[in-house]
Design a protein around this motif. Structure first.
Motif, short mmCIF file in Angstrom:
data_model
loop_
_atom_site.label_atom_id
_atom_site.label_comp_id
_atom_site.label_asym_id
_atom_site.label_seq_id
_atom_site.Cartn_x
_atom_site.Cartn_y
_atom_site.Cartn_z
N CYS A 250 1.22 -1.33 -0.39
CA CYS A 250 0.06 0.83 0.10
C CYS A 250 1.22 1.31 0.26
O CYS A 250 1.98 1.16 0.88
N ARG A 301 -4.75 -1.16 -7.77
CA ARG A 301 -6.44 -0.58 -7.52
C ARG A 301 -6.33 0.96 -7.04
O ARG A 301 -4.55 0.93 -6.03
N ASP A 303 -5.57 3.52 -3.82
CA ASP A 303 -6.70 2.45 -2.76
C ASP A 303 -7.08 3.72 -1.95
O ASP A 303 -8.09 4.04 -1.75
N SER A 311 -3.10 0.05 -4.27
CA SER A 311 -2.37 -0.73 -3.51
C SER A 311 -1.69 -1.70 -4.79
O SER A 311 -2.44 -1.77 -5.57
N ILE B 153 -4.11 -0.73 7.48
CA ILE B 153 -4.00 -1.59 6.19
C ILE B 153 -3.63 -3.12 6.83
O ILE B 153 -3.22 -3.10 7.43
N ASP B 208 -14.53 -2.08 -8.53
CA ASP B 208 -13.14 -1.19 -8.00
C ASP B 208 -11.90 -1.70 -8.43
O ASP B 208 -10.68 -1.33 -7.68
N TYR B 210 -11.17 -3.72 -5.85
CA TYR B 210 -11.23 -4.98 -4.77
C TYR B 210 -11.82 -6.00 -4.86
O TYR B 210 -13.19 -5.84 -5.78
N SER B 233 -7.99 -0.71 3.90
CA SER B 233 -7.74 -1.24 2.37
C SER B 233 -7.70 -2.72 3.45
O SER B 233 -6.41 -3.00 3.86
#
Lengths: 346, 346
Positions: A250, A301, A303, A311, B153, B208, B210, B233
């Motif tokens: 990250c 992507r 973050d 990230s 994170i 996105d 994720y 995140s």
């Protein structure tokens, strides 16, 4: 000048990284006039086959470097401390894989895709980064050039070959014992079992609760990228993978980030291969990037926890870009730029 | 009141979580007057041994919940969507392990160590969190109570049992094939091999970039802790571990952190076991926390990348605290507090 050839020594030739150095010398047609292999007295006398040639391992000791142009040191910090200065005194360029000298101000720590200009400033020794750091930077550096990195929070997934050949055998023997229902022997990672497990420790612990590996990732990233104020938090974890380290990153940047630009920069960077098509389930895995020259970068992507942040996931061969390959690339670049001359040419 | 006993149904009794529910019912002496096991028509008629008893699996279909006091749903979102309302209409409390209803405003999402008060607000259905979220919160919640968390994170190291029993067999068969030099078959994680690999994808990808798992960790953490503005995140990774998920967490807080206080809070928290003696190489690993009620928390340290931040490592059984155990604990707490009455008592 580029047609010159070199006497190359590999110190630690019987170890995991040494073996990869021997292999890369051969596979990349390194301009060798002679290859000399060095190891401890215990391994001296053993023979290694390199291409069509059989080479006897010599004992690594003071005085052996007289005719050697470049010596790759891959035998750990104590051997580097014991022998590197002797090699330098003999006019030999030392390209060191150990961590012993990396952070010394007078020794350049070089990743050729990032800070090749530092190769000209050496005083006989060029250091190479820690494996996790080298792999991570193949994703981070092109993004830094676009957006200016200021903070990274990383977790690693490190393969057992980073602990040497014995650890690879340990994983394999534990898996075998588990299949057969035999007692599981633990040595390299004792008291822990590595098969079917994750061990949140790589290297020894410092007083601040960080391991040596975690501290190296911070310090070496700063030195290589020339960013003394970069904020770094790392958690390094050993996983039951044979080869190739992966890093979940990250990264927060100075400037707003753009995903399309980020992907283009990764794809254009010589050290990276962009593997990033989530809809197609395409991303890099360690099995796909073992024995690959480039490191795979994917899962890019925006973050969701920080502004101006991305990230991503990088995976690369810890024995190659993380060790032997980076060292060979440093030597190749010095030859290509005319910065390394064989003694025999004088 | 605490001596009452209950007719319990387990929907999805033949699956990985269902099997653990059956086992926990027995091992924890859940006050059962009768245990009914439900599964798809395919599994109906099969018999399971529970303690001294043999129970035949019945087909899960509308109308079966008439005498059931509590039904644990562990058969995936589609079964929950198809049958949960039918169970509620029959006056049965549904404790759901699927993700189908977790984020609905009118359905409480409960971890008993964190937000037990939400158990009183249910309208027939109580949801349970995603496995990684539940495990992570066993480390994060006690720290939040001290310092007030505002950003996390995280990277996960998730075991294959989270993908079901077939994935466990896939890892084992791939390891076996690898030992014997046979071709490696890939199905659950195709096109990827999971043996000796890390796969940076858990659940399907959203637009996105994720995965569903990563988004769940964000949304569910906010809902359970009552922190709608928490920044999260997550990077979720499958690793070749059979059982127990691990999470590497970097957490930023509102207030300055204190390491000694943090360790005390973890040690005192009912859901956590503090395993954190770096000098002794003591930290939690998934092998040590499979089939454990508590989650292991270790590697606690002042974070080096952010102010007012801690990094730590949590590992816990994804089938227990991450699934079956949390569901059972919710039911046990409702009984203990007198919030659940058997129909037979009316």
């Amino acid at each position: 000048m580029n047609n010159q050839s070199y006497v190359v020594g590999i110190v630690g030739a019987s170890g995991a990284v040494g073996q990869e150095l021997v292999r890369l010398m051969h596979e990349r047609n390194f301009p060798l006039s002679r290859l000399r292999l060095f190891a401890s007295a215990r391994s001296a006398g053993k023979k290694l086959t390199v291409g069509d040639e059989t080479i006897e391992i010599e004992e690594a000791k003071p005085g052996v470097f007289a005719d050697v142009d470049v010596a790759f040191f891959a035998a750990g910090g104590s051997v580097t401390r014991a022998l590197a200065e002797n090699a330098v005194a003999a006019g030999c360029l030392v390209i060191d894989k150990s961590s012993a000298l990396r952070m010394r101000d007078d020794i350049p720590l070089v990743v050729p895709e990032i800070n090749p200009e530092k190769l000209t400033g050496h005083k006989g020794i060029i250091a190479n980064p820690n494996c996790s750091t080298a792999v991570m930077l193949m994703g981070l550096w092109p993004l830094h050039q676009l957006f200016g990195v200021k903070r990274i929070i990383v977790s690693t997934f490190q393969s057992v070959s980073g602990s040497g050949a014995e650890a690879v055998r340990e994983l394999e023997s534990q898996v075998l014992a588990s299949v057969h229902g035999d007692p599981i022997k633990r040595k390299v990672y004792a008291p822990y079992q590595i098969a079917y497990n994750c061990i949140p420790q790589v290297d020894t612990f410092g007083e601040d609760g960080y391991t040596g590996e975690e501290t190296k990732m911070a310090q070496e990233s700063r030195k290589i990228m020339g960013l003394p104020d970069l904020k770094v938090s790392a958690t390094c974890v050993r996983v039951p993978v044979v080869r190739a380290h992966s890093v979940s990153v990250c990264a927060e940047f100075e400037r707003p980030v753009d995903l399309a630009q980020a992907r283009e920069a990764i794809a254009a960077f010589p050290g990276a291969e962009l593997v990033d098509e989530p809809a197609e389930r395409k991303y890099p895995t360690p099995l796909d990037f073992a024995e690959k020259v480039k490191c795979g970068v994917g899962r890019l992507r925006i973050d969701t926890a920080m502004d101006n942040a991305l990230s991503f996931w990088v995976t690369g061969d810890n024995l190659w870009k993380g060790a032997a390959l980076n060292a060979v690339q440093n030597a190749e670049l010095m030859i290509e730029r005319g910065w390394l001359k064989p003694k025999a040419a004088n």
